[in-house]
Design a protein around this motif. Structure first.
Motif, PDB file in Angstrom:
ATOM      1  N   THR A  34       0.851  -1.196   0.000  1.00 48.09           N
ATOM      2  CA  THR A  34       0.000   0.000   0.000  1.00 48.09           C
ATOM      3  C   THR A  34       0.885   1.244   0.000  1.00 48.09           C
ATOM      4  O   THR A  34       0.680   2.174  -0.794  1.00 48.09           O
ATOM      5  CB  THR A  34      -0.908  -0.011   1.247  1.00 48.09           C
ATOM      6  OG1 THR A  34      -1.535  -1.289   1.325  1.00 48.09           O
ATOM      7  CG2 THR A  34      -1.967   1.076   1.164  1.00 48.09           C
ATOM      8  N   ASN A  46      -5.552  -0.278 -11.366  1.00 47.38           N
ATOM      9  CA  ASN A  46      -4.501  -1.226 -11.742  1.00 47.38           C
ATOM     10  C   ASN A  46      -3.368  -0.466 -12.417  1.00 47.38           C
ATOM     11  O   ASN A  46      -3.615   0.413 -13.245  1.00 47.38           O
ATOM     12  CB  ASN A  46      -5.039  -2.250 -12.754  1.00 47.38           C
ATOM     13  CG  ASN A  46      -6.067  -3.192 -12.164  1.00 47.38           C
ATOM     14  OD1 ASN A  46      -5.762  -4.050 -11.344  1.00 47.38           O
ATOM     15  ND2 ASN A  46      -7.329  -3.003 -12.575  1.00 47.38           N
ATOM     16  N   SER A  75      -2.577  -8.671  -8.481  1.00 49.85           N
ATOM     17  CA  SER A  75      -2.114  -7.579  -7.626  1.00 49.85           C
ATOM     18  C   SER A  75      -0.657  -7.808  -7.212  1.00 49.85           C
ATOM     19  O   SER A  75       0.190  -8.033  -8.076  1.00 49.85           O
ATOM     20  CB  SER A  75      -3.049  -7.481  -6.415  1.00 49.85           C
ATOM     21  OG  SER A  75      -2.669  -6.418  -5.572  1.00 49.85           O
ATOM     22  N   ASP A 151     -11.254 -14.301  -5.996  1.00 53.42           N
ATOM     23  CA  ASP A 151     -10.789 -13.130  -5.252  1.00 53.42           C
ATOM     24  C   ASP A 151     -10.388 -12.003  -6.193  1.00 53.42           C
ATOM     25  O   ASP A 151     -10.711 -10.833  -5.956  1.00 53.42           O
ATOM     26  CB  ASP A 151      -9.568 -13.519  -4.408  1.00 53.42           C
ATOM     27  CG  ASP A 151      -9.742 -13.137  -2.949  1.00 53.42           C
ATOM     28  OD1 ASP A 151     -10.869 -13.324  -2.421  1.00 53.42           O
ATOM     29  OD2 ASP A 151      -8.776 -12.653  -2.332  1.00 53.42           O
ATOM     30  N   CYS A 152      -9.663 -12.362  -7.229  1.00 50.86           N
ATOM     31  CA  CYS A 152      -9.255 -11.376  -8.240  1.00 50.86           C
ATOM     32  C   CYS A 152     -10.495 -10.688  -8.797  1.00 50.86           C
ATOM     33  O   CYS A 152     -10.570  -9.464  -8.864  1.00 50.86           O
ATOM     34  CB  CYS A 152      -8.487 -12.084  -9.361  1.00 50.86           C
ATOM     35  SG  CYS A 152      -8.192 -11.060 -10.813  1.00 50.86           S
ATOM     36  N   ILE A 154     -13.615 -10.438  -7.575  1.00 42.41           N
ATOM     37  CA  ILE A 154     -14.324  -9.630  -6.575  1.00 42.41           C
ATOM     38  C   ILE A 154     -13.594  -8.311  -6.329  1.00 42.41           C
ATOM     39  O   ILE A 154     -14.194  -7.237  -6.344  1.00 42.41           O
ATOM     40  CB  ILE A 154     -14.455 -10.422  -5.249  1.00 42.41           C
ATOM     41  CG1 ILE A 154     -15.398 -11.611  -5.442  1.00 42.41           C
ATOM     42  CG2 ILE A 154     -14.962  -9.517  -4.124  1.00 42.41           C
ATOM     43  CD1 ILE A 154     -15.439 -12.558  -4.256  1.00 42.41           C
ATOM     44  N   ASN A 155     -12.296  -8.410  -6.119  1.00 39.68           N
ATOM     45  CA  ASN A 155     -11.517  -7.210  -5.827  1.00 39.68           C
ATOM     46  C   ASN A 155     -11.484  -6.250  -7.004  1.00 39.68           C
ATOM     47  O   ASN A 155     -11.608  -5.040  -6.840  1.00 39.68           O
ATOM     48  CB  ASN A 155     -10.076  -7.574  -5.437  1.00 39.68           C
ATOM     49  CG  ASN A 155     -10.034  -8.304  -4.122  1.00 39.68           C
ATOM     50  OD1 ASN A 155     -10.941  -8.177  -3.296  1.00 39.68           O
ATOM     51  ND2 ASN A 155      -8.988  -9.101  -3.923  1.00 39.68           N
ATOM     52  N   ASN A 156     -11.284  -6.833  -8.204  1.00 39.03           N
ATOM     53  CA  ASN A 156     -11.132  -5.944  -9.354  1.00 39.03           C
ATOM     54  C   ASN A 156     -12.436  -5.230  -9.695  1.00 39.03           C
ATOM     55  O   ASN A 156     -12.424  -4.046 -10.050  1.00 39.03           O
ATOM     56  CB  ASN A 156     -10.627  -6.718 -10.570  1.00 39.03           C
ATOM     57  CG  ASN A 156     -10.205  -5.774 -11.677  1.00 39.03           C
ATOM     58  OD1 ASN A 156      -9.330  -4.934 -11.471  1.00 39.03           O
ATOM     59  ND2 ASN A 156     -10.880  -5.847 -12.827  1.00 39.03           N
ATOM     60  N   TYR A 158     -14.781  -4.420  -7.612  1.00 38.13           N
ATOM     61  CA  TYR A 158     -14.962  -3.380  -6.593  1.00 38.13           C
ATOM     62  C   TYR A 158     -14.028  -2.194  -6.857  1.00 38.13           C
ATOM     63  O   TYR A 158     -14.454  -1.044  -6.877  1.00 38.13           O
ATOM     64  CB  TYR A 158     -14.702  -3.937  -5.188  1.00 38.13           C
ATOM     65  CG  TYR A 158     -14.922  -2.883  -4.122  1.00 38.13           C
ATOM     66  CD1 TYR A 158     -16.174  -2.712  -3.535  1.00 38.13           C
ATOM     67  CD2 TYR A 158     -13.889  -2.031  -3.728  1.00 38.13           C
ATOM     68  CE1 TYR A 158     -16.393  -1.728  -2.588  1.00 38.13           C
ATOM     69  CE2 TYR A 158     -14.090  -1.035  -2.776  1.00 38.13           C
ATOM     70  CZ  TYR A 158     -15.343  -0.889  -2.213  1.00 38.13           C
ATOM     71  OH  TYR A 158     -15.561   0.086  -1.289  1.00 38.13           O
ATOM     72  N   ASN A 159     -12.764  -2.500  -7.072  1.00 39.21           N
ATOM     73  CA  ASN A 159     -11.784  -1.429  -7.258  1.00 39.21           C
ATOM     74  C   ASN A 159     -12.076  -0.610  -8.515  1.00 39.21           C
ATOM     75  O   ASN A 159     -11.912   0.610  -8.527  1.00 39.21           O
ATOM     76  CB  ASN A 159     -10.364  -1.995  -7.321  1.00 39.21           C
ATOM     77  CG  ASN A 159      -9.924  -2.538  -5.975  1.00 39.21           C
ATOM     78  OD1 ASN A 159     -10.468  -2.154  -4.937  1.00 39.21           O
ATOM     79  ND2 ASN A 159      -8.958  -3.454  -5.988  1.00 39.21           N
TER      80      ASN A 159
ATOM     81  N   ASN B   3     -17.274 -16.137  -2.250  1.00 42.02           N
ATOM     82  CA  ASN B   3     -16.089 -16.938  -2.470  1.00 42.02           C
ATOM     83  C   ASN B   3     -16.077 -18.158  -1.534  1.00 42.02           C
ATOM     84  O   ASN B   3     -15.120 -18.901  -1.457  1.00 42.02           O
ATOM     85  CB  ASN B   3     -14.836 -16.080  -2.219  1.00 42.02           C
ATOM     86  CG  ASN B   3     -13.643 -16.642  -2.948  1.00 42.02           C
ATOM     87  OD1 ASN B   3     -13.711 -17.749  -3.472  1.00 42.02           O
ATOM     88  ND2 ASN B   3     -12.549 -15.895  -2.979  1.00 42.02           N
TER      89      ASN B   3
END
Lengths: 288, 288, 288, 288
Positions: A34, A46, A75, A151-152, A154-156, A158-159, B3
């Motif tokens: 971070t 990204n 990530s 996970d990729c 879901i995260n992507n 959202y981001n 998930n």
């Protein structure tokens, strides 16, 4: 001068051999990324250069450690899969983990300038930690990989929604967070489309699917291989002759290592690439 | 998209927490450094640039991980000692080992050009593996360090004799090996002196003693501290207030990290530097 | 007929050697003893016969395993302490735990009829589980023992009050539980005294203090030994000659194994019995 | 009185959870049974009463621990197989091993008088140690069992020949040992037949094959089940509903536990008894 007086200390080292005949996944994670993102001004959501650098380092790891059959990255993390028959370093966990982490870090630092030519590295340098996990069955291994790809996704999603609301929609962090709170995937798709004119399906595959690295052979015909059925019945430890093993190792060494952004959740991915599970080199694809 | 279907795979990760209240030594070793030496034409028997690069990387590791109280390096290996009260990463072995290895590798690659300006790195890059070992008592820990320094001495005396016979005495490898076979330390001293005009005692300390890294405080008076007696009775886990711990951490953070080439076998080394074992910062030395 | 075809399965056995130079505590616990208490009508809050049977079994364990220096039991649990220098079974955890558990169980079942002559055992038989824990310092070990004795005190005070309120005070379970809820030790003493005419201090020591088992030597003079200071500086592994070790083993074998109900929280208990920590046999007490 | 001051010692207990989705074999071995054999005058080469006592204790273990699907015993050892989906005691190794060892020991001591009515037990009592090993695949598990049965065969043929030469042939120990030295199986058969008039094939199955214990259901038709193919594809952890699991547990609880002396090396044994690997109760055999 004998060293025997102190050599008793060697007995304190405890063995950490991973259970034979299990798939070994070494996953590495960026430490404090971070802060890194801020320090080097990574683009949001990204940064393509950062992902390409991760992939370059991961390819180098696979090239140096042919016992790895497949790797998957998203990530600042990467998972490397050692075949269940692997006997590298006698399967010692600390040797496997530290070698992967060290090799990855070396190439990450070494290749930094290629991907960030205008942003030189300064201390504290990027680094990674790692761990090894054993999976007894092909199903367990596939589910691990599926877990990472979900996970990729879901995260992507959202981001992408979060940063689009900010960068395109002009919201601030708190507004964006609030708007997305409690939404499901379909809501996020709609928000993206209506408020930011972004069709999520058209986003680059590397962001939506992550990166999968493996040796490049010809796909087999659909229906000729069933990963899950056959995956567990492969040769047990030491059931292959040394000559044969050497021969296959050589063929693996010659195969191109490629980066793709594919759906690895579906069975099809595994069924058309038997070598990922059998560890037997496939046919080298004809050049075109 | 939930998930949860695949998340069961997380349960396969096995804990690797190191026993509390024990000294943790993380030792790293260069991978394939024999080849490395040839590839980059390291000088024999010792390449000062390579050792300085190792020390620079080790200093950076200590700066980033203040839980390390002392480090000791020879050749292509380095041992880092985490205090027995250390709770970094909840004492997870793989986190501790991988973090040390990764940080070390990052600085080794990053600083390479400083020490080898005329010899650019090329793939395969240098890398390191690592392991963690726990030592319950101060005596055990000291004996570990002594073991490494005795090893340094034995190897360096042999290598100095071996390469001097070749470089100065004009022998070939086999002749040198044969001549040294079966000799004790005194014999090697004499061979060096008589055949190569080298007084081993005048060799640089860094070669004879290896490199010890620690935070720099004022030495205490002889007789005021007995490392072995007091070393085991220090605060058990969690017997220090958080404020106190933070304060000491800050003071440690300010101390200079220095590289010395000292005898760490004798008790004196430990008795005059209580902070190595107590982890309590000493007096900052006056500048001169 | 060679067995080599299948012998590869031996490689799946993973080592479980306990860290050298640490105190090994094997604690065993009765399995399902709540049911057992009901089935065999154990008296409440303490059944003297059951405790005596536990102690008899524990004494037998200590007689068969001279590496155990002290044991402590309360209720249906027993803790056995192997000296930090112990090398029995190469310190393999599963061997140590299973041997203690099996030996204890054998004597528990075998001696049952002596302590419960009118209540024959029937299936399902009593059984125990166990685990091994390592403690690096004397202080840690002592604190473990203290933890168990404090637990004994807390539980016994509560149980004595609870069952006295029922048996003497004529309350039912819920009333007794409610009355004790939120009380501190002093309150329970007072309730016992006022409502049941019981002075807790006059309760039998075996209930209040639990049972401590060790070899019987003469107490040393106060002030001649400091357990905590000296406890960690004892001979490291293998610093004693074999002859000496054998001799001491023999002397230990001759010492009487005694059961006491003492305060083991205070330093005095440890300071006057150096052999518990040094493992060096003391003076055999004169018969009177 | 708070116990918090000492409770930190709990943190020293290290987890020992066995890898999920692997077959857990707990093997127990008699401690010092060579002495036991002499002390209680066990018959040579096999004492039927001692084997029957072992089998009785093993049956009791299986009755108390329904997670065990099969057990195999020879001489003074017994192997118990927990199904790969087993979650008993959260798969903690020390709990599994100690519970098996303790339960086995309890029944061994308790039932001694039934099998040795004229030879009462005296201290030191018989005891057992144990260990747990994980096997990832059905093939690995089967090969473990095969390894034990081959061992049974090799040992029993040797012992039968050895003791027959002494008991029938009138040789002494050294002569018998010398005569058998270097012989292969066929030689031993011939020696037995020619010198002792014993046809080894007519020896009791319990001596030649060992004892296998499992729940008794109807054999399935040959060809309807292939243990090795299907054995690894069974439900992963937590893929069965709780109701379903409870129901099957109940059915397992009702099945008779039987002792047989069968060839477990051949695939047929496994293919006709799917429940050994699927853990799904079969059809209860009709009474005749």
């Amino acid at each position: 001068m004998a060293n025997s007086q102190y050599e008793y200390v060697k007995a304190f080292e405890q063995p950490d051999i991973l259970l034979p005949n299990t798939w070994v996944v070494v996953r590495i994670d960026g430490r404090g990324f971070t802060k890194m993102c801020t320090k080097y001004a990574f683009e949001k959501p990204n940064d393509r250069r950062a992902l390409d650098l991760m992939n370059a380092a991961a390819k180098a790891v696979m090239a140096e450690l042919p016992d790895i059959t497949i790797a998957y990255g998203i990530s600042d993390e990467y998972s490397f899969v050692f075949h269940k028959g692997c006997t590298l370093f006698e399967r010692r966990a600390s040797k496997l983990v530290s070698t992967v982490v060290s090799t990855f870090t070396a190439y990450y630092v070494f290749n930094w300038a290629t991907y960030f030519p205008d942003t030189p590295l300064t201390a504290p340098l990027p680094s990674f930690d790692g761990r090894a996990v054993c999976y007894p069955s092909v199903r367990n291994l596939q589910d691990y990989m599926r877990w990472r790809q979900v996970d990729c996704h879901i995260n992507n999603l959202y981001n992408t929604a979060f940063w689009s609301l900010i960068q395109i929609g002009g919201k601030d962090n708190r507004e964006a967070e609030k708007q997305l709170s409690g939404t499901v995937a379909a809501d996020k798709h709609e928000i993206l489309f209506k408020e930011c004119s972004i069709n999520y399906n058209n986003e680059p595959e590397i962001y939506k699917k992550g990166s999968t690295i493996f040796r490049d052979y010809e796909l087999v015909e659909p229906g000729t291989f069933n990963a899950q059925d056959e995956g567990d019945t492969f040769p047990e430890p030491a059931q292959q002759s040394k000559t044969q093993a050497e021969k296959e190792k050589k063929r693996r060494g010659k195969a191109a290592i490629v980066v793709h952004h594919l759906d690895i959740i579906k069975d099809e991915f595994w069924n058309r690439r038997p070598w990922l599970l059998t560890n037997k080199p496939g046919k080298v694809p004809k050049e075109t």
